[in-house]
Scaffold this motif. Sequence first.
Motif, PDB file in Angstrom:
ATOM      1  N   LYS A  22       0.810  -1.215   0.000  1.00 48.52           N
ATOM      2  CA  LYS A  22       0.000   0.000   0.000  1.00 48.52           C
ATOM      3  C   LYS A  22       0.844   1.266   0.000  1.00 48.52           C
ATOM      4  O   LYS A  22       0.391   2.320  -0.399  1.00 48.52           O
ATOM      5  CB  LYS A  22      -0.994  -0.005   1.144  1.00 48.52           C
TER       6      LYS A  22
ATOM      7  N   ASP B  15      -5.391  -5.597  -1.073  1.00 57.52           N
ATOM      8  CA  ASP B  15      -5.803  -5.233   0.281  1.00 57.52           C
ATOM      9  C   ASP B  15      -7.298  -5.589   0.415  1.00 57.52           C
ATOM     10  O   ASP B  15      -8.078  -5.298  -0.493  1.00 57.52           O
ATOM     11  CB  ASP B  15      -5.592  -3.718   0.458  1.00 57.52           C
ATOM     12  N   SER B  16      -7.692  -6.215   1.526  1.00 54.28           N
ATOM     13  CA  SER B  16      -9.050  -6.781   1.602  1.00 54.28           C
ATOM     14  C   SER B  16     -10.139  -5.711   1.447  1.00 54.28           C
ATOM     15  O   SER B  16     -11.153  -5.952   0.798  1.00 54.28           O
ATOM     16  CB  SER B  16      -9.231  -7.541   2.913  1.00 54.28           C
ATOM     17  N   GLU B  17      -9.906  -4.514   2.021  1.00 56.76           N
ATOM     18  CA  GLU B  17     -10.925  -3.456   1.941  1.00 56.76           C
ATOM     19  C   GLU B  17     -11.106  -2.982   0.503  1.00 56.76           C
ATOM     20  O   GLU B  17     -12.218  -2.791   0.029  1.00 56.76           O
ATOM     21  CB  GLU B  17     -10.526  -2.251   2.808  1.00 56.76           C
TER      22      GLU B  17
ATOM     23  N   ASN C 289      -2.645   2.062   9.573  1.00 58.33           N
ATOM     24  CA  ASN C 289      -3.019   1.203   8.444  1.00 58.33           C
ATOM     25  C   ASN C 289      -4.307   1.704   7.798  1.00 58.33           C
ATOM     26  O   ASN C 289      -4.392   1.809   6.576  1.00 58.33           O
ATOM     27  CB  ASN C 289      -3.186  -0.244   8.919  1.00 58.33           C
TER      28      ASN C 289
ATOM     29  N   GLU D 216      -4.926   3.239   4.100  1.00 54.11           N
ATOM     30  CA  GLU D 216      -5.964   2.680   3.218  1.00 54.11           C
ATOM     31  C   GLU D 216      -6.914   3.753   2.693  1.00 54.11           C
ATOM     32  O   GLU D 216      -7.413   3.644   1.573  1.00 54.11           O
ATOM     33  CB  GLU D 216      -6.740   1.582   3.954  1.00 54.11           C
TER      34      GLU D 216
HETATM   35 MG    MG Z   1      -6.516  -3.884   4.728  1.00 50.63          MG
END
Ligand code: MG
Length: 380
Positions: free
Chosen positions: A122, A147-149, A214, A218
């Motif tokens: 990221k 990235d999961s989001e 984090n 994001e």
């Molecule tokens: Mg994440």
Amino acid sequence: MKKIVILGSTGSIGTQTLDVVRHNKDIEVLGMTGNKNISLLEKQMREFRPKKVAVYDETKAKELKAAVKDLEVEILTGMEGLMEIAVMEEAETVVTAVVGMIGIRPTIGAIKAGKDIALANKETLVTAGHIIMPLAKKHGVQILPVDSEHSAIYQCIHGEKEKEVHKIILTASGGPFRGKKTADLSKVTLEDALKHPNWAMGQKITVDSATLVNKGLEVIEAKWLFHMDLDRIEVVLQPQSIIHSMIECIDGSVIAQLGTPDMRLPIQYALYYPERRFLNGKRLDFKTLKQITFEEPDMETFLGLSYAYQAIESGGSMPTVLNAANEKAVSKFLHKSIDFLDIYKIIEECMSRHSVCEAPTMEQILEIEQETYDYIESRW
Ligand code: MG
Ligand code: NAD
């Protein structure tokens, strides 16, 4: 066969990417890179048989070379090695799973060489989003979020028109210290910070989850990936990590992506996008799940998110300072040479003394990174 390379194959994202490859059997890993863990790298090489491998650390590269004499593989080292893997001719997709700003130059190299990017790193978009996004457009390459989001938002947006998406809602677990106040945080240890309630990840991102830096990174990443202004990005705590993020459409409809916390899902989605594949592993069971709860983030205690908003508002080179200061501070915290709250102090001090450079070039970004590191070394 789909052909990929993995930058950072020995890390949390790297090993899970290889697990996806292992189960699908129609992906060839042409190249991989590691830093110090060469025994794992050797194991991976014997299983996946890449043509080229780069080890950032020169001494470790030599050791690896001696250990794999029987394999037909080229061993490279340093930043040049990383760059060479990133642009390997036959590769279609580059998985960027290295941690930190080290990922920027190889990502830019890969985009220029026309590779799609499965982006886990990221720090790349945070510091160089204004360079990466137009460059990807120019070269017709896709930036596929791992990235999961961001993967969740990518999945929610799929099929929606950009102008019909009103805002994106990033979810956060709140990390191991959710509910604590500043006075409590003054007493926490490294071991406490490394106990993430829901996800098993690399150490740096685990500490970033505890500070909420984090989530801040994001937000910046989301701004670039989805072309969203700050007032259209909302953060909400969802402590069970079941909803990975949501979008709200202009008609008020909310679309969410849910699943058990398993990074192999976003990794696989990025590798096969827009196709979905079977994935083994636990499924959500709503009968036993019972509840999904929400809370407002405490931005006065967990300053990581506030600093990210400030960095976006200042713009230009400020996100680079936030990111570099955080990287150095977290590294010091991981070595137990500073306390948890010092991470905030370091970021705050570095950001407040920085005068913003609008639209910094790659060289300026790397210079500002170095200046920030040097300042921290001279002060702490
Ligand atoms: Mg994440
Ligand atoms: P990790 O620490 O587990 O692995 C990092 C990888 O980078 C390793 O392969 C290591 O060898 C390599 N590396 C480290 N320092 C290096 C250097 N100086 N030169 C070259 N290679 C180096 O990290 P991770 O948790 O897998 O995270 C990787 C990236 O993905 C980070 O940017 C992180 O923010 C992001 N990310 C991770 C997760 C997760 O679940 N782990 C989720 C979302 C995003």
